[in-house]
Design a protein around this motif. Structure first.
Motif, PDB file in Angstrom:
ATOM      1  N   THR A   1       0.829  -1.202   0.000  1.00  0.00           N
ATOM      2  CA  THR A   1       0.000   0.000   0.000  1.00  0.00           C
ATOM      3  C   THR A   1       0.861   1.248   0.000  1.00  0.00           C
ATOM      4  O   THR A   1       0.578   2.213  -0.713  1.00  0.00           O
ATOM      5  CB  THR A   1      -0.909   0.016   1.238  1.00  0.00           C
ATOM      6  OG1 THR A   1      -1.457  -1.265   1.425  1.00  0.00           O
ATOM      7  CG2 THR A   1      -2.012   1.027   1.092  1.00  0.00           C
TER       8      THR A   1
ATOM      9  N   ARG B   1       2.270   2.145  -3.382  1.00  0.00           N
ATOM     10  CA  ARG B   1       1.285   2.625  -4.353  1.00  0.00           C
ATOM     11  C   ARG B   1       0.734   4.001  -4.004  1.00  0.00           C
ATOM     12  O   ARG B   1       0.640   4.884  -4.854  1.00  0.00           O
ATOM     13  CB  ARG B   1       0.153   1.604  -4.500  1.00  0.00           C
ATOM     14  CG  ARG B   1       0.689   0.303  -5.082  1.00  0.00           C
ATOM     15  CD  ARG B   1      -0.373  -0.686  -5.412  1.00  0.00           C
ATOM     16  NE  ARG B   1      -1.190  -0.331  -6.566  1.00  0.00           N
ATOM     17  CZ  ARG B   1      -0.755  -0.319  -7.810  1.00  0.00           C
ATOM     18  NH1 ARG B   1       0.506  -0.575  -8.072  1.00  0.00           N
ATOM     19  NH2 ARG B   1      -1.573  -0.020  -8.796  1.00  0.00           N
ATOM     20  N   ILE B   2       0.384   4.194  -2.727  1.00  0.00           N
ATOM     21  CA  ILE B   2      -0.152   5.501  -2.335  1.00  0.00           C
ATOM     22  C   ILE B   2       0.918   6.583  -2.488  1.00  0.00           C
ATOM     23  O   ILE B   2       0.650   7.686  -3.001  1.00  0.00           O
ATOM     24  CB  ILE B   2      -0.661   5.450  -0.872  1.00  0.00           C
ATOM     25  CG1 ILE B   2      -1.881   4.543  -0.767  1.00  0.00           C
ATOM     26  CG2 ILE B   2      -0.987   6.838  -0.356  1.00  0.00           C
ATOM     27  CD1 ILE B   2      -3.146   5.120  -1.339  1.00  0.00           C
TER      28      ILE B   2
ATOM     29  N   ILE C   1       1.237   7.495  -6.130  1.00  0.00           N
ATOM     30  CA  ILE C   1       0.139   8.360  -6.587  1.00  0.00           C
ATOM     31  C   ILE C   1       0.389   9.789  -6.108  1.00  0.00           C
ATOM     32  O   ILE C   1       0.242  10.752  -6.876  1.00  0.00           O
ATOM     33  CB  ILE C   1      -1.218   7.849  -6.060  1.00  0.00           C
ATOM     34  CG1 ILE C   1      -1.534   6.466  -6.632  1.00  0.00           C
ATOM     35  CG2 ILE C   1      -2.336   8.818  -6.453  1.00  0.00           C
ATOM     36  CD1 ILE C   1      -2.804   5.855  -6.063  1.00  0.00           C
ATOM     37  N   THR C   2       0.807   9.941  -4.851  1.00  0.00           N
ATOM     38  CA  THR C   2       1.067  11.274  -4.306  1.00  0.00           C
ATOM     39  C   THR C   2       2.126  12.003  -5.126  1.00  0.00           C
ATOM     40  O   THR C   2       1.959  13.182  -5.472  1.00  0.00           O
ATOM     41  CB  THR C   2       1.528  11.168  -2.855  1.00  0.00           C
ATOM     42  OG1 THR C   2       0.669  10.277  -2.157  1.00  0.00           O
ATOM     43  CG2 THR C   2       1.509  12.519  -2.167  1.00  0.00           C
TER      44      THR C   2
ATOM     45  N   LEU D   1      -6.413   9.760  -0.402  1.00  0.00           N
ATOM     46  CA  LEU D   1      -5.041   9.263  -0.263  1.00  0.00           C
ATOM     47  C   LEU D   1      -4.730   8.930   1.189  1.00  0.00           C
ATOM     48  O   LEU D   1      -4.033   7.971   1.484  1.00  0.00           O
ATOM     49  CB  LEU D   1      -4.047  10.316  -0.762  1.00  0.00           C
ATOM     50  CG  LEU D   1      -3.810  10.377  -2.250  1.00  0.00           C
ATOM     51  CD1 LEU D   1      -3.028  11.619  -2.593  1.00  0.00           C
ATOM     52  CD2 LEU D   1      -3.049   9.148  -2.704  1.00  0.00           C
ATOM     53  N   CYS D   2      -5.258   9.765   2.112  1.00  0.00           N
ATOM     54  CA  CYS D   2      -4.880   9.626   3.517  1.00  0.00           C
ATOM     55  C   CYS D   2      -5.925   8.869   4.318  1.00  0.00           C
ATOM     56  O   CYS D   2      -5.777   8.749   5.536  1.00  0.00           O
ATOM     57  CB  CYS D   2      -4.655  10.989   4.150  1.00  0.00           C
ATOM     58  SG  CYS D   2      -3.482  11.981   3.254  1.00  0.00           S
TER      59      CYS D   2
ATOM     60  N   ILE E   1      -8.453   9.656  -9.714  1.00  0.00           N
ATOM     61  CA  ILE E   1      -7.293   9.332  -8.868  1.00  0.00           C
ATOM     62  C   ILE E   1      -7.759   8.950  -7.462  1.00  0.00           C
ATOM     63  O   ILE E   1      -7.187   8.053  -6.832  1.00  0.00           O
ATOM     64  CB  ILE E   1      -6.297  10.510  -8.837  1.00  0.00           C
ATOM     65  CG1 ILE E   1      -5.835  10.843 -10.254  1.00  0.00           C
ATOM     66  CG2 ILE E   1      -5.080  10.168  -7.996  1.00  0.00           C
ATOM     67  CD1 ILE E   1      -4.955  12.064 -10.343  1.00  0.00           C
ATOM     68  N   SER E   2      -8.798   9.622  -6.959  1.00  0.00           N
ATOM     69  CA  SER E   2      -9.332   9.249  -5.645  1.00  0.00           C
ATOM     70  C   SER E   2      -9.785   7.798  -5.654  1.00  0.00           C
ATOM     71  O   SER E   2      -9.514   7.044  -4.707  1.00  0.00           O
ATOM     72  CB  SER E   2     -10.519  10.128  -5.258  1.00  0.00           C
ATOM     73  OG  SER E   2     -10.181  11.473  -5.288  1.00  0.00           O
TER      74      SER E   2
ATOM     75  N   ALA F   1      -6.860   5.573  -5.457  1.00  0.00           N
ATOM     76  CA  ALA F   1      -6.282   5.544  -4.107  1.00  0.00           C
ATOM     77  C   ALA F   1      -7.136   4.678  -3.178  1.00  0.00           C
ATOM     78  O   ALA F   1      -6.609   3.882  -2.393  1.00  0.00           O
ATOM     79  CB  ALA F   1      -6.161   6.960  -3.557  1.00  0.00           C
TER      80      ALA F   1
ATOM     81  N   THR G   1      -6.569   1.125  -3.805  1.00  0.00           N
ATOM     82  CA  THR G   1      -5.276   0.724  -3.257  1.00  0.00           C
ATOM     83  C   THR G   1      -5.379   0.415  -1.761  1.00  0.00           C
ATOM     84  O   THR G   1      -4.793  -0.538  -1.273  1.00  0.00           O
ATOM     85  CB  THR G   1      -4.251   1.838  -3.487  1.00  0.00           C
ATOM     86  OG1 THR G   1      -4.135   2.065  -4.880  1.00  0.00           O
ATOM     87  CG2 THR G   1      -2.909   1.453  -2.915  1.00  0.00           C
ATOM     88  N   HIS G   2      -6.182   1.229  -1.052  1.00  0.00           N
ATOM     89  CA  HIS G   2      -6.327   0.983   0.386  1.00  0.00           C
ATOM     90  C   HIS G   2      -7.042  -0.332   0.672  1.00  0.00           C
ATOM     91  O   HIS G   2      -6.948  -0.860   1.771  1.00  0.00           O
ATOM     92  CB  HIS G   2      -7.092   2.130   1.042  1.00  0.00           C
ATOM     93  CG  HIS G   2      -6.237   3.325   1.301  1.00  0.00           C
ATOM     94  ND1 HIS G   2      -5.130   3.285   2.113  1.00  0.00           N
ATOM     95  CD2 HIS G   2      -6.300   4.591   0.845  1.00  0.00           C
ATOM     96  CE1 HIS G   2      -4.563   4.475   2.145  1.00  0.00           C
ATOM     97  NE2 HIS G   2      -5.252   5.286   1.374  1.00  0.00           N
TER      98      HIS G   2
END
Lengths: 255, 51, 219, 212
Positions: free
Chosen positions: A151, A154-155, A158-159, C152-153, C209-210, C213, C216-217
């Protein structure tokens, strides 16, 4: 070519060659550029002695931007091909890029004070460099917040890619913004007609900083490869090699 | 020696720029090399222990 | 796609109605920000009038980011997204639905309060239309880009701080052009168009993109 | 009850690594329609991770997972849309009532009357208009089971379905599984409990690896 060096063993043997080359080149170029810049180059008639700051400021900013480009490209490779070496390259590049951006900002401020009378102006170039610094910091922070390695890669990728998309937009908007708010631009790069004797040390310093960046990134990547290897060996020594499945049965093994 | 580093009224700014750059770069190098040395040692120890 | 979008939008609006007024957080922050700014600047009306539009935009920008930490994290934690994805429903629609709900709940109250805030800071009435129009056009960008940082977070340690760090650089362009459009007035159509382009790009790329993300989580 | 579309699944040497750590490896099985696969293993042996890989959430596994839907061809790729997923978390929104929660998950093609049917099936019909935050842990699990029943998924993936359920609840799961397989549906279940579904069942045991 990319996939050829994506193998960690091949990468390690290549890196063993590159590390001393980068290290020595970086040391030689940076030291000689600084000596030339400090003591040999004649002073600029317009800017006076402060011109000597160019030999630490310009390479820092230039290589910092290249570092972000490197970070974004490595992130792209890591995201698309899910390759762990690309991820560790991006991871290694971030703190070095942040440090170089910081140096660029700090020397820029110290240059600005005697030249234009202000440590900081909200000029387009300064502002987007500041944003780039925050992008590096944000990238490192988001890496630090994720435990799971897959994770995280990948995150973080993307950032980094969002930042690469955002940087030109910010540059454009700040350009427009400062042209609206500031009467006449205070900052003018260089000044007319840079003498070639002044220019060569700048180029030397840029190449030197670039080699320094490459050297540090390779060292950090080699360190991480070794860390992973120790981890694997330790785990194997402890007998834990992950779980494996037995063959499918039609009987309840607990019955 | 002092003459060599005298750049007129802006000496402070110039020297602090070079000093800061040298300091940060050295710090980066020291931290990286230190980590490299530590992991090399660790790896060597583990290899020695497991064999 | 559209069915997924309305499903999630209606669910969030219904949940917000029963949440005990949690959604008013942003509006309350907006009002308090305006009041405290007025105190900080002092009683001279003339100083404040010059920067009224900028301050209202800033207040709207900050207030719209307040509850972003809770935009996606609960759905990730309680398994809603797992089921959503394994049902084969669109994650982009999910993101757009959540952001639209957030816009309705948080940003529309701010939009309604904005002219009064600007008046209290001494802006002339003639400027109000440009201000509200710029907020209407730029608002979606604020929410979608903040939502991108939030996606992302989501699920991370120290999520709130990280969201601010990631969304800060993203919010700079809409803020710059939003304030520019509000200050330039209705003649400056070009600025409003750029602002609209930013919102549109945020809707297309931001939601995509959201969704990436969020998936991905789930891995 | 109508028969379901067919979904069969075949895993060949499937493994998952997290960075340099291997979570599990060497998983082989073939699951046919109307069959059940139970995955056993100690805590931390990677049961949930395996379910997530099979469910198509993770793309970074090694080995091969193939699916076979209505046609007889095995294809690679995600079975998304054909899976009824029941994870650890129940996917319940506290602010909504039991009925509203189910309505949110109701597929477009299914009539609303199905909601009442599934509530009756898992015995939570009396809780119809209660807000979900007031439910007990067992009632929440039953609500999650009701959500599972709403969709017409040929493959169920259930992670500890009997968690928080009493003996009666466990019997309910066995009964639901029997009905599911009777309609040619299949299921993959990670469970500690001795579920004894009335259908052809095979087992996989994940061992936490120790060198012999």
């Amino acid at each position: 070519m990319l996939s050829f060096f994506a193998n960690p063993i091949r990468f390690q043997s290549l890196a063993k060659w590159l590390v001393p080359i980068f290290g020595i080149t970086a040391f030689g170029l940076i030291v000689s550029a600084w000596i030339l810049g400090l003591f040999v180059v004649p002073i600029d008639y317009q800017q006076g002695e402060t011109f000597r700051i160019i030999y630490v400021h310009v390479p820092a900013v230039t290589v910092a931007s290249l570092a972000y480009a490197f970070l974004a490209s490595a992130s792209f490779v890591s995201f698309v091909w899910r390759h762990s070496l690309a991820d560790s390259a991006a991871k290694a590049a971030a703190p070095i890029g942040a440090a170089l951006t910081f140096l660029g900002l700090a020397t820029g401020a110290l240059w600005g004070k005697p030249m234009w009378g202000a440590y900081w102006v909200w000029d387009a170039r300064l502002t987007s460099t500041l944003v780039m610094f925050f992008l590096f910091v944000g990238y490192m922070a988001i890496r630090g917040a994720i435990r799971d390695e897959t994770t995280r890669a990948r995150i973080a990728a993307i950032t980094a890619m969002i930042g690469a998309l955002n940087l030109p937009i910010i540059k454009f908007s700040v350009d427009w913004w400062s042209s609206l708010h500031q009467p006449a631009s205070l900052l003018r790069a260089g000044g007319p007609g840079i003498d070639s004797s002044m220019l060569y040390p700048v180029l030397m310093a840029i190449v030197g900083y670039g080699c320094l960046f490459g050297w540090l990134v390779l060292l950090k990547m080699l360190t991480e490869l070794d860390q992973r290897r120790s981890l694997t060996l330790m785990r194997r020594a402890a007998g834990r090699i992950g779980s494996s499945a037995s063959v499918q049965t039609t009987e309840d093994p607990n019955a | 020696m002092l003459d060599l580093f005298d750049f007129g009224k802006n000496t402070v700014f110039i020297l602090s720029c070079y000093g800061l750059s040298a300091g940060v770069i050295l710090a980066l190098i020291v931290v990286t090399l230190h980590a490299r040395k530590l992991t090399k040692q660790q790896l060597a120890e583990i290899i020695a222990n497991t064999e | 796609m559209i069915g997924d979008f309305t499903d999630i939008l209606c669910r969030d609006l219904l949940a917000a109605r029963r949440s005990g007024g949690h959604w008013a957080h942003g509006a309350v922050f907006f009002v308090m920000f305006i009041m405290l700014v007025a105190f900080a600047l002092g009683p001279q009306q003339s100083d404040r009038a010059l920067i009224a539009s900028a301050l209202v935009w800033l207040a709207a920008c900050l207030a719209s980011q307040l509850s972003l930490a809770h935009l996606f994290a609960p759905d990730l934690r309680d398994g809603t997204l797992d089921c959503w994805v394994s049902d084969g429903r669109s994650v982009v629609s999910f993101v757009l639905g959540k952001c639209t709900a957030h816009w309705i709940l948080v940003f529309i109250p701010i939009l309604l309060l904005a002219p009064f805030g600007a008046l209290m800071l001494g802006a002339p009435i003639a400027d109000l239309l440009a201000l509200v129009l710029s907020l209407v056009i730029g608002g979606p960008a604020l929410i979608l880009l903040g939502g991108l940082a939030s996606a992302l977070c989501a699920n991370l340690r120290g999520g709130g701080m990280l969201i601010v760090l990631i969304s800060g650089p993203l919010l700079a362009p809409p803020l710059i052009f939003g304030v520019g459009a509000a200050e330039a007035g209705l003649e400056a159509m070009a600025l409003l168009k750029i602002l609209g382009a930013i919102s549109l790009a945020a809707a297309v790329f931001g939601s995509f993109i959201s969704a990436l993300a969020l998936k991905t989580h789930l891995e | 009850m109508h028969p379901l579309p067919i979904c069969a699944i075949r895993c060949q040497n499937v493994g998952l690594s997290r960075g340099s750590t291997s979570v599990f490896m060497g998983v082989n099985f073939e699951l046919h329609p109307a069959n059940i696969l139970i995955i056993q293993g100690e805590n931390g042996s990677g049961k949930t991770s395996l379910l997530r890989v099979i469910g198509g959430f993770s793309q970074s596994f090694s080995g091969m997972i193939q699916h076979c839907f209505d046609t007889k061809n095995w294809i690679n790729g995600s079975p998304t849309g054909n899976i009824g997923w029941l994870g650890h978390a129940n996917a319940i929104k506290d602010e909504l009532t039991v009925f509203e929660n189910l309505k949110f998950w109701l597929p477009k093609a299914v009539p609303k009357e199905k909601i009442d049917l599934v509530m009756e099936k898992v015995q939570i019909k009396t809780l119809r208009h209660q807000r979900s935050y007031s439910l007990s842990a067992g009632e929440r699990r039953r609500l999650a089971l009701a959500r599972l029943l709403l969709g017409r998924h040929p493959l169920w993936i259930l992670d500890e379905p009997s968690a928080n359920l009493d003996i009666e609840g466990r019997k309910l799961i066995e009964q639901l599984l029997a009905e599911h397989t009777a309609r040619r549906g299949s299921a993959i279940i990670a469970s500690h409990d001795r579920l004894r579904p009335d259908a052809p069942t095979s087992y996989i045991k994940l061992h936490t690896g120790h060198r012999a």
